[in-house]
Design a protein around this motif. Structure first.
Motif, PDB file in Angstrom:
ATOM      1  N   ALA A   4       4.670  -0.827  -4.893  1.00  0.00           N
ATOM      2  CA  ALA A   4       3.273  -0.381  -4.952  1.00  0.00           C
ATOM      3  C   ALA A   4       2.412  -1.435  -5.631  1.00  0.00           C
ATOM      4  CB  ALA A   4       3.175   0.949  -5.700  1.00  0.00           C
ATOM      5  N   GLY A   5       2.938  -2.058  -6.679  1.00  0.00           N
ATOM      6  CA  GLY A   5       2.187  -3.114  -7.357  1.00  0.00           C
ATOM      7  C   GLY A   5       1.950  -4.306  -6.445  1.00  0.00           C
ATOM      8  N   ALA A   6       2.980  -4.707  -5.714  1.00  0.00           N
ATOM      9  CA  ALA A   6       2.844  -5.838  -4.791  1.00  0.00           C
ATOM     10  C   ALA A   6       1.870  -5.514  -3.670  1.00  0.00           C
ATOM     11  CB  ALA A   6       4.205  -6.214  -4.212  1.00  0.00           C
ATOM     12  N   ALA A   7       1.897  -4.277  -3.185  1.00  0.00           N
ATOM     13  CA  ALA A   7       1.007  -3.881  -2.084  1.00  0.00           C
ATOM     14  C   ALA A   7      -0.445  -3.810  -2.523  1.00  0.00           C
ATOM     15  CB  ALA A   7       1.449  -2.539  -1.519  1.00  0.00           C
ATOM     16  N   SER A   8      -0.696  -3.729  -3.813  1.00  0.00           N
ATOM     17  CA  SER A   8      -2.074  -3.613  -4.292  1.00  0.00           C
ATOM     18  C   SER A   8      -2.730  -4.969  -4.548  1.00  0.00           C
ATOM     19  CB  SER A   8      -2.122  -2.764  -5.567  1.00  0.00           C
ATOM     20  OG  SER A   8      -1.527  -3.469  -6.648  1.00  0.00           O
ATOM     21  N   THR A   9      -1.998  -6.064  -4.384  1.00  0.00           N
ATOM     22  CA  THR A   9      -2.571  -7.398  -4.579  1.00  0.00           C
ATOM     23  C   THR A   9      -3.344  -7.803  -3.324  1.00  0.00           C
ATOM     24  OG1 THR A   9      -0.692  -8.600  -3.643  1.00  0.00           O
ATOM     25  CG2 THR A   9      -0.584  -8.049  -6.017  1.00  0.00           C
ATOM     26  N   PRO A  10      -4.214  -8.797  -3.428  1.00  0.00           N
ATOM     27  CA  PRO A  10      -4.927  -9.250  -2.221  1.00  0.00           C
ATOM     28  C   PRO A  10      -3.975  -9.663  -1.096  1.00  0.00           C
ATOM     29  CG  PRO A  10      -5.980 -10.160  -4.166  1.00  0.00           C
ATOM     30  CD  PRO A  10      -4.715  -9.485  -4.633  1.00  0.00           C
ATOM     31  N   VAL A  11      -2.902 -10.364  -1.422  1.00  0.00           N
ATOM     32  CA  VAL A  11      -1.930 -10.764  -0.399  1.00  0.00           C
ATOM     33  C   VAL A  11      -1.186  -9.535   0.107  1.00  0.00           C
ATOM     34  CG1 VAL A  11       0.218 -12.052   0.002  1.00  0.00           C
ATOM     35  CG2 VAL A  11      -1.668 -13.129  -1.236  1.00  0.00           C
ATOM     36  N   GLY A  12      -0.803  -8.657  -0.796  1.00  0.00           N
ATOM     37  CA  GLY A  12      -0.073  -7.459  -0.409  1.00  0.00           C
ATOM     38  C   GLY A  12      -0.843  -6.564   0.536  1.00  0.00           C
ATOM     39  N   ARG A  13      -2.177  -6.533   0.381  1.00  0.00           N
ATOM     40  CA  ARG A  13      -2.991  -5.672   1.237  1.00  0.00           C
ATOM     41  C   ARG A  13      -3.014  -6.145   2.684  1.00  0.00           C
ATOM     42  NH1 ARG A  13      -5.933  -5.018  -3.666  1.00  0.00           N
ATOM     43  NH2 ARG A  13      -7.283  -6.789  -3.315  1.00  0.00           N
ATOM     44  N   VAL A  14      -2.785  -7.428   2.933  1.00  0.00           N
ATOM     45  CA  VAL A  14      -2.817  -7.945   4.310  1.00  0.00           C
ATOM     46  C   VAL A  14      -1.445  -8.363   4.816  1.00  0.00           C
ATOM     47  CG1 VAL A  14      -5.230  -8.670   4.122  1.00  0.00           C
ATOM     48  CG2 VAL A  14      -3.403 -10.311   3.605  1.00  0.00           C
ATOM     49  N   ALA A  15      -0.438  -8.356   3.964  1.00  0.00           N
ATOM     50  CA  ALA A  15       0.897  -8.865   4.323  1.00  0.00           C
ATOM     51  C   ALA A  15       1.512  -8.151   5.515  1.00  0.00           C
ATOM     52  CB  ALA A  15       1.822  -8.789   3.119  1.00  0.00           C
TER      53      ALA A  15
END
Length: 172
Positions: free
Chosen positions: A77-88
């Protein structure tokens, strides 16, 4: 749940107990955990109560065991909330280049480099122009090598720049 999880992990005795559980084959007893963690049985019992409340320890007929899924879920969840995580998710071929919601490596393959460039552009805040310092600061939020990422964007012609490199803008 995340606050309770981090609170449970925020104590060295509880971390020692969780580590002893993870390292132990089978289901150890409280005494065995205490021996491995270097703690009294009372400290182990207290730690187990908090860790159990956070969903990190399971007690069943077989005994005690660590449950790491809540930690994995919080990390994801933390990784998905980063700018990169949101578009990965739109760039699945780049999974090997990403770590913890950040760009960890720049691939050697030209096709993957181009895809990484598109990911960077998708993750960058949309602005008409950046100074070199602003662009580097934004790129440092995306990965550990912001200068290499900036060079990648220029090489791929995804951003334009002035001759002296002081200003950058998204390519049309």
């Amino acid at each position: 749940m995340t606050t309770e999880l981090f609170s449970a992990l925020g104590d060295r005795k509880r971390l020692a107990v969780l580590g002893a559980l993870c390292a132990a084959p089978g289901a150890p007893t409280v005494a065995e955990i205490g021996e491995r963690a270097g703690l009294s049985e009372r400290d182990v019992q207290r730690a187990l109560a908090v860790l159990g409340g956070a969903g990190l320890v399971r007690r069943d007929d077989a005994g005690l065991s660590a449950v790491l899924e809540p930690i994995r879920a919080a990390a994801a969840a933390g990784a998905a909330s980063t700018p990169v995580g949101r578009v990965a998710a739109d760039f699945p071929r780049l999974d090997g280049c990403l770590k913890n919601g950040r760009i960890a490596t720049i691939p050697a393959d030209g096709g993957l480099k181009a895809e990484l460039g598109r990911l960077v552009m998708a993750a960058l805040p949309h602005r008409e122009a950046y100074t070199e310092r602003e662009l580097t600061a934004e790129l440092s939020e995306l990965g550990d090598e912001p200068v290499a990422l900036r060079r990648l964007l220029v090489d791929l012609r995804l951003v334009g720049r002035t001759a002296d490199g002081s200003r950058y803008w998204p390519a049309s």
